[in-house]
Design a protein around this motif. Sequence first.
Motif, PDB file in Angstrom:
ATOM      1  N   LEU A   2       0.817  -1.211   0.000  1.00 11.70           N
ATOM      2  CA  LEU A   2       0.000   0.000   0.000  1.00 11.70           C
ATOM      3  C   LEU A   2       0.854   1.265   0.000  1.00 11.70           C
ATOM      4  O   LEU A   2       0.500   2.252  -0.639  1.00 11.70           O
ATOM      5  CB  LEU A   2      -0.944  -0.001   1.196  1.00 11.70           C
ATOM      6  CG  LEU A   2      -2.136  -0.932   1.061  1.00 11.70           C
ATOM      7  CD1 LEU A   2      -2.843  -1.077   2.398  1.00 11.70           C
ATOM      8  CD2 LEU A   2      -3.097  -0.434   0.022  1.00 11.70           C
ATOM      9  N   GLY A   3       1.952   1.237   0.712  1.00 16.61           N
ATOM     10  CA  GLY A   3       2.838   2.395   0.714  1.00 16.61           C
ATOM     11  C   GLY A   3       3.393   2.683  -0.666  1.00 16.61           C
ATOM     12  O   GLY A   3       3.451   3.841  -1.094  1.00 16.61           O
ATOM     13  N   VAL A   4       3.769   1.640  -1.364  1.00 16.88           N
ATOM     14  CA  VAL A   4       4.265   1.811  -2.727  1.00 16.88           C
ATOM     15  C   VAL A   4       3.128   2.273  -3.644  1.00 16.88           C
ATOM     16  O   VAL A   4       3.333   3.113  -4.524  1.00 16.88           O
ATOM     17  CB  VAL A   4       4.898   0.491  -3.235  1.00 16.88           C
ATOM     18  CG1 VAL A   4       5.250   0.578  -4.699  1.00 16.88           C
ATOM     19  CG2 VAL A   4       6.124   0.141  -2.412  1.00 16.88           C
ATOM     20  N   GLY A   5       1.926   1.747  -3.435  1.00 13.99           N
ATOM     21  CA  GLY A   5       0.782   2.148  -4.254  1.00 13.99           C
ATOM     22  C   GLY A   5       0.447   3.621  -4.101  1.00 13.99           C
ATOM     23  O   GLY A   5       0.211   4.323  -5.089  1.00 13.99           O
ATOM     24  N   TYR A   6       0.425   4.106  -2.857  1.00 16.19           N
ATOM     25  CA  TYR A   6       0.145   5.523  -2.638  1.00 16.19           C
ATOM     26  C   TYR A   6       1.273   6.397  -3.187  1.00 16.19           C
ATOM     27  O   TYR A   6       1.030   7.467  -3.732  1.00 16.19           O
ATOM     28  CB  TYR A   6      -0.081   5.815  -1.159  1.00 16.19           C
ATOM     29  CG  TYR A   6      -1.491   5.530  -0.712  1.00 16.19           C
ATOM     30  CD1 TYR A   6      -2.522   6.413  -0.992  1.00 16.19           C
ATOM     31  CD2 TYR A   6      -1.806   4.375  -0.011  1.00 16.19           C
ATOM     32  CE1 TYR A   6      -3.815   6.168  -0.592  1.00 16.19           C
ATOM     33  CE2 TYR A   6      -3.100   4.107   0.398  1.00 16.19           C
ATOM     34  CZ  TYR A   6      -4.097   5.010   0.103  1.00 16.19           C
ATOM     35  OH  TYR A   6      -5.386   4.753   0.494  1.00 16.19           O
ATOM     36  N   ILE A  34       0.557   9.465   3.351  1.00 19.05           N
ATOM     37  CA  ILE A  34      -0.005   8.125   3.558  1.00 19.05           C
ATOM     38  C   ILE A  34       1.016   7.070   3.162  1.00 19.05           C
ATOM     39  O   ILE A  34       1.201   6.074   3.869  1.00 19.05           O
ATOM     40  CB  ILE A  34      -1.319   7.958   2.778  1.00 19.05           C
ATOM     41  CG1 ILE A  34      -2.376   8.922   3.304  1.00 19.05           C
ATOM     42  CG2 ILE A  34      -1.825   6.532   2.880  1.00 19.05           C
ATOM     43  CD1 ILE A  34      -3.626   8.968   2.457  1.00 19.05           C
ATOM     44  N   SER A  35       1.697   7.288   2.043  1.00 17.56           N
ATOM     45  CA  SER A  35       2.723   6.347   1.597  1.00 17.56           C
ATOM     46  C   SER A  35       3.837   6.216   2.630  1.00 17.56           C
ATOM     47  O   SER A  35       4.257   5.107   2.976  1.00 17.56           O
ATOM     48  CB  SER A  35       3.301   6.820   0.264  1.00 17.56           C
ATOM     49  OG  SER A  35       4.388   6.029  -0.124  1.00 17.56           O
ATOM     50  N   ALA A  36       4.302   7.344   3.147  1.00 18.99           N
ATOM     51  CA  ALA A  36       5.369   7.314   4.150  1.00 18.99           C
ATOM     52  C   ALA A  36       4.912   6.626   5.432  1.00 18.99           C
ATOM     53  O   ALA A  36       5.684   5.909   6.067  1.00 18.99           O
ATOM     54  CB  ALA A  36       5.840   8.731   4.443  1.00 18.99           C
ATOM     55  N   THR A  37       3.659   6.817   5.797  1.00 17.31           N
ATOM     56  CA  THR A  37       3.140   6.187   7.016  1.00 17.31           C
ATOM     57  C   THR A  37       3.162   4.672   6.885  1.00 17.31           C
ATOM     58  O   THR A  37       3.596   3.965   7.796  1.00 17.31           O
ATOM     59  CB  THR A  37       1.711   6.680   7.300  1.00 17.31           C
ATOM     60  OG1 THR A  37       1.723   8.096   7.384  1.00 17.31           O
ATOM     61  CG2 THR A  37       1.182   6.107   8.590  1.00 17.31           C
ATOM     62  N   TYR A  38       2.685   4.168   5.767  1.00 19.90           N
ATOM     63  CA  TYR A  38       2.717   2.719   5.554  1.00 19.90           C
ATOM     64  C   TYR A  38       4.152   2.189   5.484  1.00 19.90           C
ATOM     65  O   TYR A  38       4.467   1.152   6.055  1.00 19.90           O
ATOM     66  CB  TYR A  38       1.988   2.346   4.262  1.00 19.90           C
ATOM     67  CG  TYR A  38       0.495   2.236   4.396  1.00 19.90           C
ATOM     68  CD1 TYR A  38      -0.080   1.333   5.273  1.00 19.90           C
ATOM     69  CD2 TYR A  38      -0.348   3.020   3.627  1.00 19.90           C
ATOM     70  CE1 TYR A  38      -1.455   1.229   5.389  1.00 19.90           C
ATOM     71  CE2 TYR A  38      -1.712   2.920   3.735  1.00 19.90           C
ATOM     72  CZ  TYR A  38      -2.261   2.020   4.619  1.00 19.90           C
ATOM     73  OH  TYR A  38      -3.617   1.916   4.731  1.00 19.90           O
ATOM     74  N   LEU A  39       5.016   2.901   4.779  1.00 19.19           N
ATOM     75  CA  LEU A  39       6.385   2.415   4.593  1.00 19.19           C
ATOM     76  C   LEU A  39       7.210   2.469   5.874  1.00 19.19           C
ATOM     77  O   LEU A  39       8.118   1.656   6.055  1.00 19.19           O
ATOM     78  CB  LEU A  39       7.069   3.206   3.482  1.00 19.19           C
ATOM     79  CG  LEU A  39       6.509   2.964   2.076  1.00 19.19           C
ATOM     80  CD1 LEU A  39       7.180   3.888   1.079  1.00 19.19           C
ATOM     81  CD2 LEU A  39       6.664   1.516   1.674  1.00 19.19           C
ATOM     82  N   SER A  63      -5.987   6.348   5.146  1.00 16.67           N
ATOM     83  CA  SER A  63      -6.586   5.793   3.927  1.00 16.67           C
ATOM     84  C   SER A  63      -8.100   5.884   3.983  1.00 16.67           C
ATOM     85  O   SER A  63      -8.751   6.226   2.984  1.00 16.67           O
ATOM     86  CB  SER A  63      -6.184   4.326   3.739  1.00 16.67           C
ATOM     87  OG  SER A  63      -4.821   4.191   3.507  1.00 16.67           O
ATOM     88  N   GLY A  64      -8.653   5.581   5.140  1.00 14.98           N
ATOM     89  CA  GLY A  64     -10.105   5.671   5.298  1.00 14.98           C
ATOM     90  C   GLY A  64     -10.612   7.095   5.148  1.00 14.98           C
ATOM     91  O   GLY A  64     -11.645   7.340   4.519  1.00 14.98           O
ATOM     92  N   ALA A  65      -9.889   8.033   5.721  1.00 14.26           N
ATOM     93  CA  ALA A  65     -10.321   9.431   5.642  1.00 14.26           C
ATOM     94  C   ALA A  65     -10.244   9.960   4.213  1.00 14.26           C
ATOM     95  O   ALA A  65     -11.205  10.539   3.695  1.00 14.26           O
ATOM     96  CB  ALA A  65      -9.465  10.293   6.570  1.00 14.26           C
ATOM     97  N   THR A  99      -9.485   5.886  -3.862  1.00 15.43           N
ATOM     98  CA  THR A  99     -10.628   5.056  -3.481  1.00 15.43           C
ATOM     99  C   THR A  99     -10.326   3.594  -3.729  1.00 15.43           C
ATOM    100  O   THR A  99     -10.665   2.731  -2.914  1.00 15.43           O
ATOM    101  CB  THR A  99     -11.875   5.485  -4.273  1.00 15.43           C
ATOM    102  OG1 THR A  99     -12.073   6.881  -4.101  1.00 15.43           O
ATOM    103  CG2 THR A  99     -13.095   4.741  -3.809  1.00 15.43           C
ATOM    104  N   VAL A 100      -9.683   3.299  -4.835  1.00 17.42           N
ATOM    105  CA  VAL A 100      -9.301   1.912  -5.136  1.00 17.42           C
ATOM    106  C   VAL A 100      -8.299   1.415  -4.097  1.00 17.42           C
ATOM    107  O   VAL A 100      -8.397   0.273  -3.624  1.00 17.42           O
ATOM    108  CB  VAL A 100      -8.730   1.818  -6.566  1.00 17.42           C
ATOM    109  CG1 VAL A 100      -8.201   0.431  -6.853  1.00 17.42           C
ATOM    110  CG2 VAL A 100      -9.780   2.210  -7.588  1.00 17.42           C
ATOM    111  N   LEU A 101      -7.348   2.262  -3.710  1.00 17.91           N
ATOM    112  CA  LEU A 101      -6.384   1.871  -2.688  1.00 17.91           C
ATOM    113  C   LEU A 101      -7.053   1.675  -1.331  1.00 17.91           C
ATOM    114  O   LEU A 101      -6.625   0.834  -0.542  1.00 17.91           O
ATOM    115  CB  LEU A 101      -5.256   2.896  -2.601  1.00 17.91           C
ATOM    116  CG  LEU A 101      -4.287   2.868  -3.786  1.00 17.91           C
ATOM    117  CD1 LEU A 101      -3.389   4.092  -3.763  1.00 17.91           C
ATOM    118  CD2 LEU A 101      -3.460   1.602  -3.780  1.00 17.91           C
ATOM    119  N   LEU A 102      -8.107   2.427  -1.053  1.00 18.17           N
ATOM    120  CA  LEU A 102      -8.873   2.207   0.173  1.00 18.17           C
ATOM    121  C   LEU A 102      -9.512   0.819   0.148  1.00 18.17           C
ATOM    122  O   LEU A 102      -9.487   0.099   1.148  1.00 18.17           O
ATOM    123  CB  LEU A 102      -9.947   3.268   0.341  1.00 18.17           C
ATOM    124  CG  LEU A 102     -10.982   3.016   1.442  1.00 18.17           C
ATOM    125  CD1 LEU A 102     -10.326   3.061   2.809  1.00 18.17           C
ATOM    126  CD2 LEU A 102     -12.115   3.987   1.343  1.00 18.17           C
TER     127      LEU A 102
END
Length: 121
Positions: A2-6, A34-39, A63-65, A99-102
């Motif tokens: 997900l981090g890479v996707g964002y 968001i990407s940095a948070t996941y990574l 991601s939800g927000a 939205t797709v990533l959510l």
Amino acid sequence: MLGVGYGAQALAETIGGRESFPGGILSIAVLLVISATYLMGAKSLVAGRREGLSFLMGGLFLSGAVGGLYLLMTGADWLMYLLGEVEDFALLSEISPATVLLIVALPLVPMMRKMTRGMAW
């Protein structure tokens, strides 16, 4: 993933030009956060430590927000179509990649509940 996707979405919006994203620079900045948070949590989670759970949980909230706001924007555009204010409504062109990533991130919610079940907060 997900981090890479964002991060890839932020890069695509940067390269794509002004007409490809609705929020401009702020949209790119939010996607990068968001990407940095996941990574940030990925390394410790892969190593089996639980320090990365907070980053994963924060990424899920973000991601939800953001995905929820994009869903609301799509719903508003659909409502404008129903009211006759716009001529057409193409759902596939209205749905944002955020939205797709959510939707991709939603299976993490039960996993997070299972991982945090016995934790003392």
